[in-house]
Design a protein around this motif. Structure first.
Motif, PDB file in Angstrom:
ATOM      1  N   ILE A 160       0.713  -1.129   0.005  1.00  0.00           N
ATOM      2  CA  ILE A 160       0.074  -0.247  -0.095  1.00  0.00           C
ATOM      3  C   ILE A 160       0.654   1.206  -0.088  1.00  0.00           C
ATOM      4  N   ASP A 161       0.411   2.164  -0.878  1.00  0.00           N
ATOM      5  CA  ASP A 161       1.075   3.461  -0.474  1.00  0.00           C
ATOM      6  C   ASP A 161       0.177   4.424   0.544  1.00  0.00           C
ATOM      7  N   ALA A 162       1.096   4.233   1.932  1.00  0.00           N
ATOM      8  CA  ALA A 162       0.345   4.763   2.972  1.00  0.00           C
ATOM      9  C   ALA A 162       0.953   5.937   3.462  1.00  0.00           C
ATOM     10  N   ASP A 177       1.229  -7.466   3.156  1.00  0.00           N
ATOM     11  CA  ASP A 177       2.463  -7.986   3.512  1.00  0.00           C
ATOM     12  C   ASP A 177       3.592  -6.756   3.721  1.00  0.00           C
ATOM     13  N   VAL A 178       3.527  -5.657   2.947  1.00  0.00           N
ATOM     14  CA  VAL A 178       4.317  -4.754   2.619  1.00  0.00           C
ATOM     15  C   VAL A 178       3.777  -3.324   3.120  1.00  0.00           C
ATOM     16  N   VAL A 179       4.211  -2.669   4.042  1.00  0.00           N
ATOM     17  CA  VAL A 179       3.684  -1.168   4.449  1.00  0.00           C
ATOM     18  C   VAL A 179       4.888  -0.225   4.265  1.00  0.00           C
ATOM     19  N   VAL A 180       4.878   0.686   3.606  1.00  0.00           N
ATOM     20  CA  VAL A 180       5.998   1.754   3.652  1.00  0.00           C
ATOM     21  C   VAL A 180       5.194   2.863   3.813  1.00  0.00           C
ATOM     22  N   CYS A 181       5.106   3.468   5.099  1.00  0.00           N
ATOM     23  CA  CYS A 181       4.254   4.697   5.163  1.00  0.00           C
ATOM     24  C   CYS A 181       5.246   6.022   5.373  1.00  0.00           C
ATOM     25  N   VAL A 205       1.216  -7.172   9.684  1.00  0.00           N
ATOM     26  CA  VAL A 205       2.168  -6.658   8.597  1.00  0.00           C
ATOM     27  C   VAL A 205       3.440  -7.133   8.934  1.00  0.00           C
ATOM     28  N   ARG A 206       4.171  -7.822   7.919  1.00  0.00           N
ATOM     29  CA  ARG A 206       5.395  -8.507   8.126  1.00  0.00           C
ATOM     30  C   ARG A 206       6.685  -7.296   7.687  1.00  0.00           C
ATOM     31  N   TRP A 207       6.401  -6.735   6.556  1.00  0.00           N
ATOM     32  CA  TRP A 207       7.460  -5.811   6.038  1.00  0.00           C
ATOM     33  C   TRP A 207       6.978  -4.496   6.177  1.00  0.00           C
ATOM     34  N   ILE A 208       7.708  -3.697   7.171  1.00  0.00           N
ATOM     35  CA  ILE A 208       7.459  -2.198   7.517  1.00  0.00           C
ATOM     36  C   ILE A 208       8.612  -1.174   7.051  1.00  0.00           C
ATOM     37  N   ALA A 209       8.362  -0.146   6.760  1.00  0.00           N
ATOM     38  CA  ALA A 209       9.524   0.869   6.576  1.00  0.00           C
ATOM     39  C   ALA A 209       8.764   2.569   6.804  1.00  0.00           C
ATOM     40  N   ILE A 210       9.296   3.479   7.112  1.00  0.00           N
ATOM     41  CA  ILE A 210       8.748   4.748   7.166  1.00  0.00           C
ATOM     42  C   ILE A 210       9.810   5.561   6.234  1.00  0.00           C
ATOM     43  N   HIS A 246       6.874   4.077  -4.294  1.00  0.00           N
ATOM     44  CA  HIS A 246       5.979   2.909  -4.120  1.00  0.00           C
ATOM     45  C   HIS A 246       5.868   2.271  -5.262  1.00  0.00           C
ATOM     46  N   GLY A 247       5.725   2.841  -6.440  1.00  0.00           N
ATOM     47  CA  GLY A 247       5.886   2.018  -7.685  1.00  0.00           C
ATOM     48  C   GLY A 247       7.086   1.090  -7.875  1.00  0.00           C
ATOM     49  N   ALA A 248       8.149   2.060  -7.727  1.00  0.00           N
ATOM     50  CA  ALA A 248       9.628   1.097  -7.763  1.00  0.00           C
ATOM     51  C   ALA A 248       9.808   0.038  -6.964  1.00  0.00           C
ATOM     52  N   LEU A 249       8.907   0.216  -5.463  1.00  0.00           N
ATOM     53  CA  LEU A 249       9.334  -0.630  -4.559  1.00  0.00           C
ATOM     54  C   LEU A 249       8.485  -1.875  -4.744  1.00  0.00           C
ATOM     55  N   THR A 250       7.114  -1.599  -5.459  1.00  0.00           N
ATOM     56  CA  THR A 250       6.266  -2.769  -5.787  1.00  0.00           C
ATOM     57  C   THR A 250       6.854  -3.711  -6.684  1.00  0.00           C
ATOM     58  N   LEU A 251       7.497  -2.958  -7.770  1.00  0.00           N
ATOM     59  CA  LEU A 251       8.128  -3.857  -8.599  1.00  0.00           C
ATOM     60  C   LEU A 251       9.268  -4.606  -8.260  1.00  0.00           C
ATOM     61  N   ALA A 252      10.290  -3.944  -7.262  1.00  0.00           N
ATOM     62  CA  ALA A 252      11.247  -4.727  -6.677  1.00  0.00           C
ATOM     63  C   ALA A 252      10.892  -5.721  -5.580  1.00  0.00           C
ATOM     64  N   VAL A 253       9.843  -5.458  -4.946  1.00  0.00           N
ATOM     65  CA  VAL A 253       9.410  -6.705  -4.161  1.00  0.00           C
ATOM     66  C   VAL A 253       8.794  -8.004  -5.032  1.00  0.00           C
ATOM     67  N   ALA A 254       7.961  -7.593  -6.203  1.00  0.00           N
ATOM     68  CA  ALA A 254       7.484  -8.508  -6.956  1.00  0.00           C
ATOM     69  C   ALA A 254       8.869  -9.524  -7.601  1.00  0.00           C
ATOM     70  N   ARG A 255       9.775  -8.847  -7.853  1.00  0.00           N
ATOM     71  CA  ARG A 255      11.042  -9.381  -8.544  1.00  0.00           C
ATOM     72  C   ARG A 255      11.839 -10.241  -7.242  1.00  0.00           C
ATOM     73  N   ARG A 256      11.632 -10.114  -6.238  1.00  0.00           N
ATOM     74  CA  ARG A 256      12.319 -10.629  -4.971  1.00  0.00           C
ATOM     75  C   ARG A 256      11.797 -11.780  -3.976  1.00  0.00           C
ATOM     76  N   TRP A 257      10.299 -11.573  -4.252  1.00  0.00           N
ATOM     77  CA  TRP A 257       9.338 -12.329  -3.482  1.00  0.00           C
ATOM     78  C   TRP A 257       9.841 -13.902  -3.426  1.00  0.00           C
ATOM     79  N   PRO A 258       9.815 -14.497  -2.405  1.00  0.00           N
ATOM     80  CA  PRO A 258       9.395 -14.047  -0.878  1.00  0.00           C
ATOM     81  C   PRO A 258      10.655 -13.290  -0.693  1.00  0.00           C
ATOM     82  N   LEU A 259      10.370 -12.417   0.247  1.00  0.00           N
ATOM     83  CA  LEU A 259      11.398 -11.458   1.113  1.00  0.00           C
ATOM     84  C   LEU A 259      12.263 -12.085   1.981  1.00  0.00           C
TER      85      LEU A 259
END
Length: 299
Positions: A160-162, A177-181, A205-210, A246-259
């Protein structure tokens, strides 16, 4: 090619670059202007497409004449638009944005799409069948809940784009799964970063950043925060930088999943570098042209 789905707001952004903001009843002449499709999910989709992913955007645009500008912009970027209000004659949401040439700061007047309802929802099992990650921005709450629920059912990572706390946020958190707020994201009565992290963890939520603008990202390790520096860049315009992140992160997560902790840190670094580049030029699209030129020059 990695396929990503983004669901949320789409606006028509009209941006003006000025030497100084106008005072009451004052007119100023813009140094330059640009018009583009905007909104958190939309700018994130544009970023995914620019970075080599396949981006599908679920949103509301309609068939008003102003929608033609949105369609043209997204088509030129290679974003697959699924308009859930294709027969709506009303105008799309519009954002009027004035950017200060001296500071990169901005003033925004916009509508957020709250008056437009999306119904019926698409056949989500089919829409998500080949998707590697899903991101929502919290606009159109019914759509966000439905997309995240189906993504969870199919085992697709959810993000989510929080940018801020919304009324629908409590319903979304257990599906994420991932919240970067952003630093402006505060659950009711909670402001301290550690308390926010514990609140999100308790919500599942497992993966969190601010994110904190030019200051280091704070990545939650499960017990504490680790700082991750953000690349420095001369700032011309910060508009959309969070959406790009958030767009770049979503693509990066997709390419690395599971984290793992290491791959989540890598994904954040990759996304922060892209977001920083986007601040070095005016508007939400110029950085893409600069990026393409840089890649060509290095060949």
């Amino acid at each position: 090619m990695t396929e990503v789905l983004l669901a949320g707001l789409c606006t028509l952004d009209i941006l003006q670059l000025v030497e100084k903001y106008p005072a009451d009843n004052e007119k100023v002449t813009a140094l330059t202007q640009t018009v583009a499709a905007g909104g958190p999910a939309t700018n994130a989709a544009a970023t995914v497409a620019h970075l080599g992913g396949t981006a599908t955007l679920l949103t509301a645009v309609g068939r008003h004449p102003l929608a033609a500008g949105i369609h043209a912009d997204l088509t030129s970027l290679g974003v697959r638009l699924t308009d859930l209000t294709a027969d709506d004659p009303g105008p799309p949401s519009v954002s009027s944005i004035v950017v200060s040439a001296g500071t990169g700061n901005r003033a925004v007047v916009s509508t957020n799409g709250a008056a437009r309802s999306i119904s019926p929802l698409p056949d989500l099992p089919a829409v998500l069948r080949d998707i590697s990650a899903v991101q929502v921005d919290g606009h159109y709450p019914e759509l966000a809940v439905a997309v995240l629920t189906e993504a969870r059912r199919q085992g697709i990572p959810t993000l989510i784009d929080a940018g801020s706390w919304k009324a629908v946020t409590p319903a979304l958190l257990p599906l994420l799964d991932v919240v970067v707020c952003s630093a402006d994201f505060h659950p009711p009565g909670i402001t301290a970063p550690h308390d926010i992290a514990h609140f999100l963890t308790d919500s599942g939520v497992r993966w969190i950043a601010i994110s904190r603008g030019p200051d280091p990202l704070l990545r939650w390790t499960g017990s504490d925060f680790r700082e991750q520096p953000v690349p420095r860049t001369p700032v011309v315009d910060t508009l959309g930088a969070g959406d790009v992140l958030h767009g770049a992160l979503t693509l990066a997560v997709a390419r690395r999943w599971p984290l793992t902790d290491a791959s989540f840190a890598e994904a954040l670094d990759e996304a922060a570098a892209v977001a920083s580049r986007s601040c070095a030029s005016f508007g939400t699209r110029s950085w893409m042209s600069a990026s393409r030129s840089s890649r060509t020059d290095s060949c």
